[in-house]
Design a protein around this motif. Structure first.
Motif, PDB file in Angstrom:
ATOM      1  N   UNK A  45       0.866  -1.171   0.000  1.00 40.71           N
ATOM      2  CA  UNK A  45       0.000   0.000   0.000  1.00 40.71           C
ATOM      3  C   UNK A  45       0.903   1.221   0.000  1.00 40.71           C
ATOM      4  N   UNK A  46       0.941   1.951  -1.099  1.00 38.70           N
ATOM      5  CA  UNK A  46       1.974   2.968  -1.252  1.00 38.70           C
ATOM      6  C   UNK A  46       1.494   4.104  -2.142  1.00 38.70           C
ATOM      7  N   UNK A  65      -1.021  -1.027  -4.422  1.00 41.71           N
ATOM      8  CA  UNK A  65      -2.274  -0.286  -4.392  1.00 41.71           C
ATOM      9  C   UNK A  65      -1.977   1.124  -3.902  1.00 41.71           C
ATOM     10  N   UNK A  66      -2.453   2.115  -4.638  1.00 35.67           N
ATOM     11  CA  UNK A  66      -2.210   3.508  -4.269  1.00 35.67           C
ATOM     12  C   UNK A  66      -3.037   3.895  -3.044  1.00 35.67           C
ATOM     13  N   UNK A  67      -2.397   4.598  -2.110  1.00 37.37           N
ATOM     14  CA  UNK A  67      -3.054   5.073  -0.891  1.00 37.37           C
ATOM     15  C   UNK A  67      -3.480   6.524  -1.087  1.00 37.37           C
ATOM     16  N   UNK A  68      -4.720   6.866  -0.782  1.00 38.55           N
ATOM     17  CA  UNK A  68      -5.146   8.267  -0.916  1.00 38.55           C
ATOM     18  C   UNK A  68      -4.447   9.161   0.083  1.00 38.55           C
ATOM     19  N   UNK A  69      -4.425  10.441  -0.193  1.00 32.88           N
ATOM     20  CA  UNK A  69      -3.730  11.398   0.661  1.00 32.88           C
ATOM     21  C   UNK A  69      -4.367  11.457   2.047  1.00 32.88           C
ATOM     22  N   UNK A 112       2.466  -2.241   9.052  1.00 30.48           N
ATOM     23  CA  UNK A 112       2.983  -0.929   8.662  1.00 30.48           C
ATOM     24  C   UNK A 112       4.453  -0.820   9.043  1.00 30.48           C
ATOM     25  N   UNK A 113       5.186  -0.056   8.239  1.00 25.71           N
ATOM     26  CA  UNK A 113       6.622   0.142   8.437  1.00 25.71           C
ATOM     27  C   UNK A 113       6.952   1.620   8.417  1.00 25.71           C
ATOM     28  N   UNK A 114       6.146   2.421   9.116  1.00 26.48           N
ATOM     29  CA  UNK A 114       6.436   3.850   9.124  1.00 26.48           C
ATOM     30  C   UNK A 114       5.915   4.505  10.396  1.00 26.48           C
ATOM     31  N   UNK A 115       6.856   4.975  11.200  1.00 28.69           N
ATOM     32  CA  UNK A 115       6.529   5.832  12.320  1.00 28.69           C
ATOM     33  C   UNK A 115       6.047   5.139  13.569  1.00 28.69           C
ATOM     34  N   UNK A 116       5.689   5.965  14.555  1.00 27.98           N
ATOM     35  CA  UNK A 116       5.404   5.458  15.897  1.00 27.98           C
ATOM     36  C   UNK A 116       3.950   5.104  16.128  1.00 27.98           C
ATOM     37  N   UNK A 117       3.139   5.173  15.085  1.00 30.23           N
ATOM     38  CA  UNK A 117       1.785   4.669  15.185  1.00 30.23           C
ATOM     39  C   UNK A 117       0.696   5.679  15.470  1.00 30.23           C
ATOM     40  N   UNK A 118       1.036   6.918  15.775  1.00 23.97           N
ATOM     41  CA  UNK A 118      -0.007   7.889  16.144  1.00 23.97           C
ATOM     42  C   UNK A 118      -1.040   8.058  15.044  1.00 23.97           C
ATOM     43  N   UNK A 119      -0.569   8.205  13.809  1.00 25.20           N
ATOM     44  CA  UNK A 119      -1.492   8.358  12.686  1.00 25.20           C
ATOM     45  C   UNK A 119      -1.749   7.039  11.984  1.00 25.20           C
ATOM     46  N   UNK A 120      -0.743   6.212  11.888  1.00 32.04           N
ATOM     47  CA  UNK A 120      -0.850   5.022  11.048  1.00 32.04           C
ATOM     48  C   UNK A 120      -1.673   3.913  11.697  1.00 32.04           C
TER      49      UNK A 120
END
Length: 376
Positions: A45-46, A65-69, A112-120
């Protein structure tokens, strides 16, 4: 995983919607997942450019698969206090439709492989996976399996730890990207300009001015390479044409500017170069992934996250400048370049103090005493 899944996963989604360097350091982890679950479909998902770059290119990824903004997911830095639970609020109809479509995919694993989880984390929890995994620092929303996000860690190893949360392992730790015939064809025009001569690539730009080595210093290195008998290709994006022009104006010799290549053509150009000298930015990661020799210019703390795992083919010129060059405020861990004082947002390079002689010495360590025609 028996407590969560009754059988081996048949469909795995990995969220990784960030920049070029971020994608490259995730490749070993993606490879580990595919190597472990060989029959599973691995869906990334990118962003749209990732779909284009991986199309018709051998990789562990079966589908993109494209992820929306969505703030904090693919259009903001996840790991800052400024980003709250943006993923939880979702907001747009486009995002809601995306989540609905992902639930229809019936993923066994969503990672997920990005950041500390607050948003993701709120975002991936809406995708309907039977098991979720990634990083989490409280108060981020819980997911099924997680490791803490500790800023200063090799990004390659961090992603491999995330893959291990779902039982995926590999012995292939170095990121690798295959260069395709289509890539070679795209690079053909610049090769015609090089005319079969051995060449070195100099990448003098970067998205952040704080990671940019001065143009006049790059010019000295480029002139030295010309003096050794190499053509010099100055790569960059269209936004970096001004930087390339500054390097060329500072040079005593001529160089070949190159801003028209897409990522595939750039990969082909980098692969057959004798050496790549670059700021700490995406093309440097790409150069390492296609097997080029590299000299990277780094701010010291960034080496911990973004430096290469090995040194046989790679050298690092490191700046130990920690204070803002203008006001003297030091960045406060764990956020590089983000001091506590709100009035420090000064656009200065943190790597400009690296001596030219140091970079030239690293170049000499990697280049053969006498070049051979096999480099081109």
């Amino acid at each position: 995983m028996a407590a969560y899944l009754s059988s081996a996963p048949g469909k795995i989604a990995v969220l990784h919607a960030k920049a070029l360097g971020d994608l490259i350091v995730a490749l070993p982890a993606l490879g580990a997942i595919k190597e472990t679950y060989t029959t599973a479909e691995l869906v990334l998902l990118s962003r749209p450019w990732v779909k284009e770059f991986l199309a018709m290119r051998p990789s562990a990824v079966d589908r993109v698969i494209n992820v929306p903004s969505l703030t904090g997911v693919n259009n903001a830095v996840e790991t800052t206090d400024k980003v709250q639970s943006a993923g939880a609020g979702s907001g747009s109809v486009e995002v809601e439709l995306f989540c609905e479509a992902m639930r229809a995919e019936k993923f066994d694993l969503v990672i997920h492989m990005q950041g500390d989880g607050k948003a993701v984390n709120p975002f991936i929890n809406k995708l309907g996976g039977r098991l979720t995994a990634g990083m989490r620092n409280p108060p981020a929303e819980r997911i099924d399996r997680s490791i803490p996000y500790v800023h200063y860690q090799s990004e390659v190893l961090r992603n491999l730890e995330i893959a291990a949360l779902v039982g995926a392992h590999t012995t292939h730790l170095e990121p690798q990207i295959n260069v395709t015939p289509a890539d070679e064809q795209e690079a053909a025009s610049i090769r015609e300009t090089i005319k079969g001569k051995p060449y070195a690539v100099v990448h003098s730009g970067a998205d952040d001015i704080r990671r940019i080595w001065p143009s006049d210093k790059f010019a000295v290195v480029a002139d030295s390479l010309v003096g050794k008998g190499y053509e010099v290709v100055l790569t960059g994006t269209s936004k970096e044409e001004g930087i390339i022009t500054n390097v060329m104006r500072s040079m005593a010799h001529t160089a070949i500017p190159c801003t028209s290549l897409a990522l595939g053509g750039l990969a082909a150009l980098l692969k057959k170069s004798a050496l790549v000298i670059s700021n700490d930015t995406g093309p440097l990661h790409l150069a390492r992934a296609v097997g080029a020799l590299t000299v990277g210019i780094y701010w010291a703390p960034n080496v911990l996250n973004w430096g290469p795992l090995s040194r046989k083919r790679h050298r690092l010129a490191i700046s130990w400048q920690l204070e803002c060059p203008r006001c003297g405020i030091k960045p406060v861990s764990p956020w590089p370049f983000q001091p506590v004082a709100p009035d420090c947002d000064h656009p200065y390079s943190f790597v400009e103090s690296i001596p030219v002689a140091e970079v030239l010495g690293l170049v000499d360590e990697l280049l053969p005493a006498e070049k051979t025609s096999g480099n081109s």
